[in-house]
Design an enzyme around this catalytic site. Structure first.
Site, PDB file in Angstrom:
ATOM      1  N   HIS A  62       0.849  -1.263  -0.192  1.00 43.41           N
ATOM      2  CA  HIS A  62       0.025  -0.057  -0.067  1.00 43.41           C
ATOM      3  C   HIS A  62       0.655   1.182  -0.086  1.00 43.41           C
ATOM      4  O   HIS A  62       1.321   1.642   0.859  1.00 43.41           O
ATOM      5  CB  HIS A  62      -0.965  -0.076   1.321  1.00 43.41           C
ATOM      6  CG  HIS A  62      -1.884   1.053   1.170  1.00 43.41           C
ATOM      7  ND1 HIS A  62      -3.348   0.808   1.672  1.00 43.41           N
ATOM      8  CD2 HIS A  62      -1.999   2.252   0.559  1.00 43.41           C
ATOM      9  CE1 HIS A  62      -3.981   1.884   1.526  1.00 43.41           C
ATOM     10  NE2 HIS A  62      -3.253   2.755   1.014  1.00 43.41           N
ATOM     11  N   HIS A  64       1.468   5.277  -2.261  1.00 47.16           N
ATOM     12  CA  HIS A  64       0.871   6.111  -3.059  1.00 47.16           C
ATOM     13  C   HIS A  64       1.983   6.469  -4.028  1.00 47.16           C
ATOM     14  O   HIS A  64       2.958   7.472  -3.335  1.00 47.16           O
ATOM     15  CB  HIS A  64      -0.014   7.505  -2.702  1.00 47.16           C
ATOM     16  CG  HIS A  64      -1.283   6.682  -1.798  1.00 47.16           C
ATOM     17  ND1 HIS A  64      -2.470   6.756  -2.694  1.00 47.16           N
ATOM     18  CD2 HIS A  64      -1.209   6.206  -0.713  1.00 47.16           C
ATOM     19  CE1 HIS A  64      -3.328   5.977  -1.688  1.00 47.16           C
ATOM     20  NE2 HIS A  64      -2.818   5.832  -0.534  1.00 47.16           N
ATOM     21  N   LEU A  65       1.961   6.618  -5.317  1.00 43.36           N
ATOM     22  CA  LEU A  65       3.085   6.970  -5.962  1.00 43.36           C
ATOM     23  C   LEU A  65       2.796   8.504  -6.740  1.00 43.36           C
ATOM     24  O   LEU A  65       3.804   9.022  -7.317  1.00 43.36           O
ATOM     25  CB  LEU A  65       3.744   6.142  -7.025  1.00 43.36           C
ATOM     26  CG  LEU A  65       4.369   4.989  -6.213  1.00 43.36           C
ATOM     27  CD1 LEU A  65       5.038   3.971  -7.291  1.00 43.36           C
ATOM     28  CD2 LEU A  65       5.502   5.436  -5.448  1.00 43.36           C
ATOM     29  N   ARG A  66       1.578   8.921  -6.774  1.00 43.05           N
ATOM     30  CA  ARG A  66       1.118  10.117  -7.405  1.00 43.05           C
ATOM     31  C   ARG A  66       1.108  10.265  -8.715  1.00 43.05           C
ATOM     32  O   ARG A  66       0.658  11.377  -9.177  1.00 43.05           O
ATOM     33  CB  ARG A  66       1.779  11.274  -6.460  1.00 43.05           C
ATOM     34  CG  ARG A  66       1.722  11.388  -4.792  1.00 43.05           C
ATOM     35  CD  ARG A  66       0.232  11.317  -4.515  1.00 43.05           C
ATOM     36  NE  ARG A  66       0.304  11.507  -2.894  1.00 43.05           N
ATOM     37  CZ  ARG A  66      -0.922  10.947  -2.161  1.00 43.05           C
ATOM     38  NH1 ARG A  66      -1.890  10.497  -2.907  1.00 43.05           N
ATOM     39  NH2 ARG A  66      -0.691  11.381  -0.968  1.00 43.05           N
ATOM     40  N   ASN A  96      -5.615   5.930  -6.775  1.00 45.87           N
ATOM     41  CA  ASN A  96      -5.994   7.413  -6.900  1.00 45.87           C
ATOM     42  C   ASN A  96      -5.192   8.500  -7.536  1.00 45.87           C
ATOM     43  O   ASN A  96      -4.765   9.605  -6.880  1.00 45.87           O
ATOM     44  CB  ASN A  96      -6.475   8.039  -5.377  1.00 45.87           C
ATOM     45  CG  ASN A  96      -5.400   7.791  -4.439  1.00 45.87           C
ATOM     46  OD1 ASN A  96      -4.264   7.103  -4.726  1.00 45.87           O
ATOM     47  ND2 ASN A  96      -5.459   8.586  -3.396  1.00 45.87           N
ATOM     48  N   HIS A 181     -10.403  -0.267   1.898  1.00 49.93           N
ATOM     49  CA  HIS A 181     -10.243   0.821   2.654  1.00 49.93           C
ATOM     50  C   HIS A 181     -11.559   0.933   3.537  1.00 49.93           C
ATOM     51  O   HIS A 181     -12.692   1.307   3.020  1.00 49.93           O
ATOM     52  CB  HIS A 181     -10.086   2.268   1.962  1.00 49.93           C
ATOM     53  CG  HIS A 181     -10.220   3.564   2.587  1.00 49.93           C
ATOM     54  ND1 HIS A 181      -9.034   4.331   2.853  1.00 49.93           N
ATOM     55  CD2 HIS A 181     -11.228   4.016   3.250  1.00 49.93           C
ATOM     56  CE1 HIS A 181      -9.478   5.495   3.471  1.00 49.93           C
ATOM     57  NE2 HIS A 181     -10.875   5.281   3.725  1.00 49.93           N
ATOM     58  N   ASP A 306       1.374   2.827   3.782  1.00 49.27           N
ATOM     59  CA  ASP A 306       0.267   3.776   3.259  1.00 49.27           C
ATOM     60  C   ASP A 306       1.178   5.142   3.021  1.00 49.27           C
ATOM     61  O   ASP A 306       0.749   6.292   3.489  1.00 49.27           O
ATOM     62  CB  ASP A 306      -0.800   3.941   4.275  1.00 49.27           C
ATOM     63  CG  ASP A 306      -2.081   4.811   3.725  1.00 49.27           C
ATOM     64  OD1 ASP A 306      -2.033   5.164   2.506  1.00 49.27           O
ATOM     65  OD2 ASP A 306      -2.900   5.175   4.499  1.00 49.27           O
ATOM     66  N   HIS A 310       3.201  14.302   0.149  1.00 42.24           N
ATOM     67  CA  HIS A 310       2.304  15.447  -0.085  1.00 42.24           C
ATOM     68  C   HIS A 310       3.511  16.618  -0.182  1.00 42.24           C
ATOM     69  O   HIS A 310       4.559  16.712   0.510  1.00 42.24           O
ATOM     70  CB  HIS A 310       1.375  16.041   0.733  1.00 42.24           C
ATOM     71  CG  HIS A 310       0.190  15.339   0.721  1.00 42.24           C
ATOM     72  ND1 HIS A 310      -0.695  15.409  -0.382  1.00 42.24           N
ATOM     73  CD2 HIS A 310      -0.250  14.019   1.637  1.00 42.24           C
ATOM     74  CE1 HIS A 310      -1.648  14.336  -0.202  1.00 42.24           C
ATOM     75  NE2 HIS A 310      -1.585  13.860   1.004  1.00 42.24           N
TER      76      HIS A 310
END
Lengths: 429, 307
Positions: A62, A64-66, A96, A181, A306, A310
């Site tokens: 899990h 997030h590589l954006r 996402n 989720h 996770d 940002h």
């Protein structure tokens, strides 16, 4: 090009292997594991791992590589650089992005980009529903063909139970897990855990039951259609309890938690540090203790990061409007090793949750140190003390609540596919 | 005692001694407002900014009068007229204002923690003029000042706080302050308006208005925080008023010399009826008067602090 890792304590949680051994890597494969191997006469890079531990590379289910769409927050390049620094050799990235990974073309893009720029293996997770809207199933079969290893609408629950049921049934076609989720959005209009800390801070709060209600619903649905379900970033005592009970009757349930849920509590939010804003929120001390116990008694199978990077301006605002998320890849190993230092888990037990269990969930042939297997492994030292400095992160996301914290345990070398993908500057040998 | 803190961000973080020090300092300032010439030169040459992201009449005016009576220069910035509507972040606004070298910034904001964020960015002093549902420290200080003035002491008092507790920064700050003293605090409202874990703060939750105010020395009523969604926590304003509106006949349950407080603005006919608001037990206008003295004390202490 070959690599010989000498004199390290080699551990393999799957086979139980544990001893001072040499590991010989040729090409992308582990050729031999034995006492005193010699690499003379060949084009061999010798790494002296004496005093260190050689383990399978970590696998994150899990992150997030954006990319695509939010490249100012992270890219596949920077995210995988952070991963190998943290000891990860494979990571699953959530859907996402912008556009959402709900089609073959986006999956193709991520896989192509990761092959050319990625420092480690990247396994995209496809969306369950088109544009994560929770309304219609995404083209799961086409995405599987393109290379996704799981489906998830991570970021929110699939609110419509009928749609989730269909997703659980449909995923059986491809033998891929549905990663859930768990969050009842009507109960979760808030930014921190509802408890004593939120009473003090006045921040809008989310009760633990917002997660537990969906945990129970999703398990009920999965059991009804006899599909596997994976519950991700579990954070509350009630969830752990529900999962422990449910696992007795239904075996196709797995779950993960993240280092921040067993390392800090909602008390960290009292100073309004937006780096403590994460979804699900940091919970109470009782919840944290239940998570630790859940890890100990194997209710919780996997530790995931996770990783949610940002840019500064998303966090450098009032708590209410700050983005949710913690940049986690570069602190996960050390935070997890605390469980060993505290005597909660043995090293083998911990590494099961970081290697072979995640590999099993995603159906990957990695997570082992064994002759003939792919050479994805790390050399780390569980005793080295270091201070977290967000400014030295490889990730673009400097959003960590652990900045300045002293941690114990450090990754030194990461080998992906038989090649050195990361070597810590402090490593001598 | 010497004051050392740069900011007043909340009652949280203040010791009992510091609370009493502010109240005692306020005593000495109250007379200034009663003179013909209502001005002393204490803060001459100092600049005070009020930065209000939420509407306010009494708090902003009270701070401004307090600053002016101490001869400070005041500048008022309201969110509707500021760069906020143009999309400037609080951080940039703070840095911009800081560049103009104010001595104190008083901030009101709808989001908890905004003053804390401001205080980390600027070197000058920050006063929390109310941040979301979190804290409103000068309100609590003026409330304690008024209670002490009317009752002689804070110890031994039974205080009933009635209304939308979950959304109330006034309730929170009062609870945090009153906990330092030997007081009995009861919070009363419908269950939806009382936050979980109130007991952990030493507060007794109560759902019956009559029980809550029995033998009370102080009754504090609060308005429903419509801007924080308070209306969705009750079926109707009418029903709320019937069950939790403070009427004159209720006062007979309380102590004979009970005082009725309200932080304002009042919604007459909802949480408090005219005959109570304007009755002999009401000290609501004393609160307003004392607010100026308490804010003078706060500005004086912050600007005169020992480095």
């Amino acid at each position: 090009m070959s690599i010989l890792i000498k004199n390290g304590r080699v551990i393999d949680p799957k086979s139980g292997l544990d001893g001072i051994l040499d590991v010989f890597i040729e090409g992308s494969l582990i050729k031999k594991i034995d006492k005193t191997l010699s690499g003379e006469g060949k084009d061999v890079e010798v790494i002296d791992a004496a005093g260190h531990i050689v383990a399978p590379g970590l696998i994150d289910v899990h992150a997030h590589l954006r990319e695509p769409g939010y490249e100012w927050k992270e890219t596949i390049r920077t995210g995988t650089m952070a991963a190998v620094k943290g000891g990860f050799t494979s990571i699953a990235c959530m859907a996402n992005t912008n556009p959402v990974n709900d089609s073959k073309s986006v999956t193709d893009y991520i896989i192509t980009k990761a092959r050319s720029e990625g420092a480690c293996r990247v396994f995209p997770c496809g969306a369950i529903t088109k544009n994560l809207k929770g309304e219609e199933l995404a083209e799961i079969g086409e995405m599987v063909e393109a290379g996704i290893r799981a489906i998830s609408d991570d970021g929110k629950s699939v609110k419509n139970s009928g749609i989730l049921r269909k997703a659980l049934e449909y995923a059986k076609l491809f033998n891929i897990p549905v990663i859930s989720h768990c969050e009842d959005e009507d109960l979760s209009k808030g930014y921190v855990h509802e408890g004593r800390a939120s009473l003090l801070s006045g921040l809008d709060a989310v009760p633990g039951i917002a997660e537990e209600i969906i945990v129970r619903r999703d398990i009920t649905l999965a059991a009804y259609v006899d599909s596997p379900i994976h519950l991700t970033h579990i954070s509350t005592a009630g969830s752990v309890d529900a999962i422990r009970q449910a696992k007795k009757d239904y075996r196709k349930i797995t779950c993960d938690t993240c280092p921040h849920y067993f390392s800090i509590t909602d008390e960290a939010t009292l100073g309004f540090d937006t780096n403590t804003k994460v979804n699900p929120p940091l919970r109470s001390r009782d919840d944290m203790e239940a998570i630790i116990e859940g890890l100990r008694n194997n209710t919780i199978d996997i530790i995931a990061t996770d990783h949610a990077p940002h840019e500064g301006t998303s966090k450098d605002v009032e708590f209410d409007i700050a983005a949710f998320g913690i940049s986690g890849l570069e602190t996960a190993l050390a935070l997890s090793l605390a469980l060993v230092h505290q005597g909660v888990l043995t090293l083998h037990e911990l590494f099961r949750k970081l290697t072979i269990n995640p590999a099993k969930l995603l159906g990957l042939p990695y997570g082992e140190i064994k002759a003939g297997k792919t050479a994805d492994l790390i050399v780390f030292n569980p005793e080295i003390e270091w201070t977290v400095d967000k400014n030295s992160f490889f990730s673009k996301g400097k959003n960590t609540p652990f900045h300045g914290r002293e941690l114990r345990g450090k990754n030194l070398i990461t080998i992906v596919d038989g090649k050195i993908a990361y070597k810590d500057p402090s490593f001598k040998g | 005692m010497k004051w050392t803190k740069k900011d007043l961000l909340g009652i949280t973080g203040l010791s009992k001694e510091e609370i009493l020090f502010i109240l005692d300092t306020a005593e000495s300032f109250r007379d200034i407002s009663r003179r013909d010439v209502k001005k002393v030169p204490t803060l001459r040459g100092k600049t005070v900014i009020t930065l209000f992201y939420e509407p306010s009449t009494r708090t902003r005016t009270s701070f401004e009068i307090a600053a002016k009576r101490l001869s400070a220069d005041t500048i008022n910035i309201a969110a509707s007229t500021s760069s906020y509507v143009k999309g400037e972040t609080l951080k940039d606004t703070a840095k911009t204002l800081e560049a103009m070298k104010p001595d104190v910034t008083i901030i009101r904001h709808s989001m908890p923690g905004a003053p804390h964020m401001l205080a980390k960015i600027v070197e000058s002093s920050v006063v929390n003029g109310g941040d979301g549902a979190h804290e409103h420290p000068t309100q609590a200080l003026l409330d304690l000042f008024t209670m002490r003035e009317k009752k002689g002491t804070l110890d031994g008092l039974k205080i009933a706080i009635i209304g939308d507790i979950i959304h109330s920064r006034v309730a929170r700050s009062n609870i945090f302050a009153l906990r330092h003293f030997d007081t009995e605090i009861i919070c009363c409202g419908p269950p939806t308006m009382l936050p979980p874990h109130l007991e952990d703060l030493g507060v007794k939750p109560e759902h019956s208005l009559e029980k809550a105010i029995r033998n009370a020395d102080v009754i504090m009523t609060l308005r429903i925080q419509k801007e924080r969604g308070g209306v969705a926590y009750i079926p109707s304003i009418k029903e709320y008023s019937t069950m939790f509106g403070l009427r004159k006949e209720h006062l007979s349950k309380a102590k004979k010399d009970v005082i009725v407080m309200h932080p304002g603005p009042m919604n007459r006919g909802i949480e408090i009826m005219d005959d109570v608001a304007d009755g002999t037990s009401s000290v609501i206008l004393d609160q307003v008067e004392n607010g100026v003295a308490v804010r003078m004390a706060v500005l004086y202490l912050l600007l005169g602090r020992e480095a």
